[in-house]
Design an enzyme around this catalytic site. Structure first.
Site, PDB file in Angstrom:
ATOM      1  N   ALA A   1       0.820  -1.207   0.000  1.00  0.00           N
ATOM      2  CA  ALA A   1       0.000   0.000   0.000  1.00  0.00           C
ATOM      3  C   ALA A   1       0.858   1.263   0.000  1.00  0.00           C
ATOM      4  O   ALA A   1       0.519   2.264  -0.642  1.00  0.00           O
ATOM      5  CB  ALA A   1      -0.922  -0.005   1.217  1.00  0.00           C
TER       6      ALA A   1
ATOM      7  N   LYS B   1       1.116 -16.953   1.122  1.00  0.00           N
ATOM      8  CA  LYS B   1       2.462 -16.365   1.201  1.00  0.00           C
ATOM      9  C   LYS B   1       2.685 -15.630   2.512  1.00  0.00           C
ATOM     10  O   LYS B   1       3.826 -15.448   2.952  1.00  0.00           O
ATOM     11  CB  LYS B   1       2.724 -15.457   0.000  1.00  0.00           C
ATOM     12  CG  LYS B   1       1.688 -14.361  -0.242  1.00  0.00           C
ATOM     13  CD  LYS B   1       1.918 -13.097   0.559  1.00  0.00           C
ATOM     14  CE  LYS B   1       0.772 -12.124   0.395  1.00  0.00           C
ATOM     15  NZ  LYS B   1       0.992 -10.861   1.102  1.00  0.00           N
TER      16      LYS B   1
ATOM     17  N   SER C   1       6.534  -5.035   4.671  1.00  0.00           N
ATOM     18  CA  SER C   1       5.744  -6.230   4.962  1.00  0.00           C
ATOM     19  C   SER C   1       5.510  -6.402   6.455  1.00  0.00           C
ATOM     20  O   SER C   1       6.444  -6.625   7.227  1.00  0.00           O
ATOM     21  CB  SER C   1       6.452  -7.471   4.404  1.00  0.00           C
ATOM     22  OG  SER C   1       5.832  -8.647   4.873  1.00  0.00           O
TER      23      SER C   1
ATOM     24  N   GLU D   1      -1.786 -10.644   8.777  1.00  0.00           N
ATOM     25  CA  GLU D   1      -2.648 -11.720   8.290  1.00  0.00           C
ATOM     26  C   GLU D   1      -2.007 -13.100   8.429  1.00  0.00           C
ATOM     27  O   GLU D   1      -2.710 -14.101   8.573  1.00  0.00           O
ATOM     28  CB  GLU D   1      -3.055 -11.471   6.835  1.00  0.00           C
ATOM     29  CG  GLU D   1      -4.107 -10.387   6.660  1.00  0.00           C
ATOM     30  CD  GLU D   1      -5.508 -10.798   7.127  1.00  0.00           C
ATOM     31  OE1 GLU D   1      -5.646 -11.884   7.733  1.00  0.00           O
ATOM     32  OE2 GLU D   1      -6.443 -10.025   6.899  1.00  0.00           O
TER      33      GLU D   1
END
Length: 328
Positions: A137, A188, A251, A278
């Site tokens: 983002a 992932k 990340s 997540e």
């Protein structure tokens, strides 16, 4: 031009809203907490999720579910753990025929489903799609060149999503393999936690390359067992997303793994990152899917042991290296 509703006010929701606004669409963002929606409407920035990025003044910010549901396209960018709680608030106001796009990279724990599967049960007759790929983002919101994939079982829906989002800095490919596109973005995250542990323990490039490669083998095995096409995992929503999530400072999953390597537990990691991670949310659900489909996922199993059983990350690496010898 379309009327697009964006459900979710995290960094990814804001970034995609800015892409849609740049493309000339009429964008409405939904935050069900009225006080928070009012604050965001006044301040036009979410300092916690995406500091420094101003939400354009003509993007409507609302807590009203009817207003948010009144779009040609509805983009779901809620965290996976929030979807079962928040989506039933708005779904009574959605209509058959609307394009519903999942951009959240998670799973539904109860029942054990992909998010698009869950959304289709809530909104019968919708045109379902997902959007996934290597796309932080922080970079998308700064208009840095990015490419992603729109997956849908309907070629026309995938093409519409492509047309809605594509511009000179945000390129969208299409795929008929919604299962593979969606799962690549989910699975992932668990491997990225392991990559963060790897870097946090001071291991080198050899170790990380092996981890990512064997991690992709696990992702593809489960994906194919669930009905995905294996070649999807060689694309943007597979290896592309794995690379960016395992190697980037942006990340949250990599950062979470790095904190695990420092001896922090899952609860402490979530508190320090202070945003959705997540990989932590979905690691148990991924393991449940692996067991359901009888797929061997040793890296995923070991990540779960670190997260929820207090296993020492250094012991994990040793155990993975000493597994039974086999062909690649």
């Amino acid at each position: 031009m379309k009327k697009v509703s964006v459900l979710g006010f995290g960094s990814w929701g804001i970034a995609l809203a800015c892409v849609l606004h740049k493309n000339g669409h009429k964008v409405t963002m939904w935050e069900p907490n009225e006080a928070l929606a009012g604050m965001l409407d006044r301040e036009r920035v979410n300092q916690r999720s995406l500091p420094g990025i101003t939400i354009p003044s003509d993007i409507v910010i609302t807590a009203d579910e009817k207003q948010a549901a009144d779009g040609d396209v509805v983009l779901v960018v809620l965290s996976s753990k929030d979807i079962p709680e928040k989506m039933p608030i708005i779904t009574p106001h959605l209509k058959a025929g609307q394009i519903i796009i999942n951009a959240s990279k998670g799973l539904i724990k109860e029942p054990l489903q992909r998010i698009t599967e869950y959304l289709e049960t809530l909104i019968p007759g919708c045109k379902i799609a997902c959007l996934s790929g290597p796309s932080h983002a922080e970079e998308v919101s700064r208009n840095l060149p990015t490419t992603v994939t729109a997956g849908s079982p309907c070629a026309d829906t995938a093409k519409q999503v492509q047309d809605i989002f594509s511009n000179d800095t945000f390129r969208v490919y299409t795929s008929g393999d919604i299962i593979g596109v969606e799962l690549g973005g989910v699975l992932k995250n668990v491997i990225a936690l392991a990559a963060g542990v790897c870097d946090g323990l001071g291991y080198g490039d050899n170790t990380k390359a092996a981890l990512m490669t064997r991690g992709m083998a696990e992702i593809a095995r489960l994906g194919v067992a669930m009905g995905a096409e294996i070649y999807t995992f060689a694309g943007l929503s597979g290896i592309g997303d794995l690379i960016v999530t395992c190697t980037s400072k942006h990340s949250r999953n990599w950062r979470g793994g790095n904190l695990l390597a420092q001896g922090k537990n899952a609860e402490q990691v979530l508190a320090e990152v202070n945003m959705a991670v997540e990989g932590i949310n979905t690691a148990p659900t991924v393991l449940a899917l692996a067991r359901k489909h009888r797929v061997d996922m040793p890296i995923v199993e070991e990540v779960n042991k670190v997260l929820f059983e207090g296993k020492d990350p250094k012991t994990v690496v040793l155990d993975l290296m000493q597994r039974d010898r086999k062909g690649e």
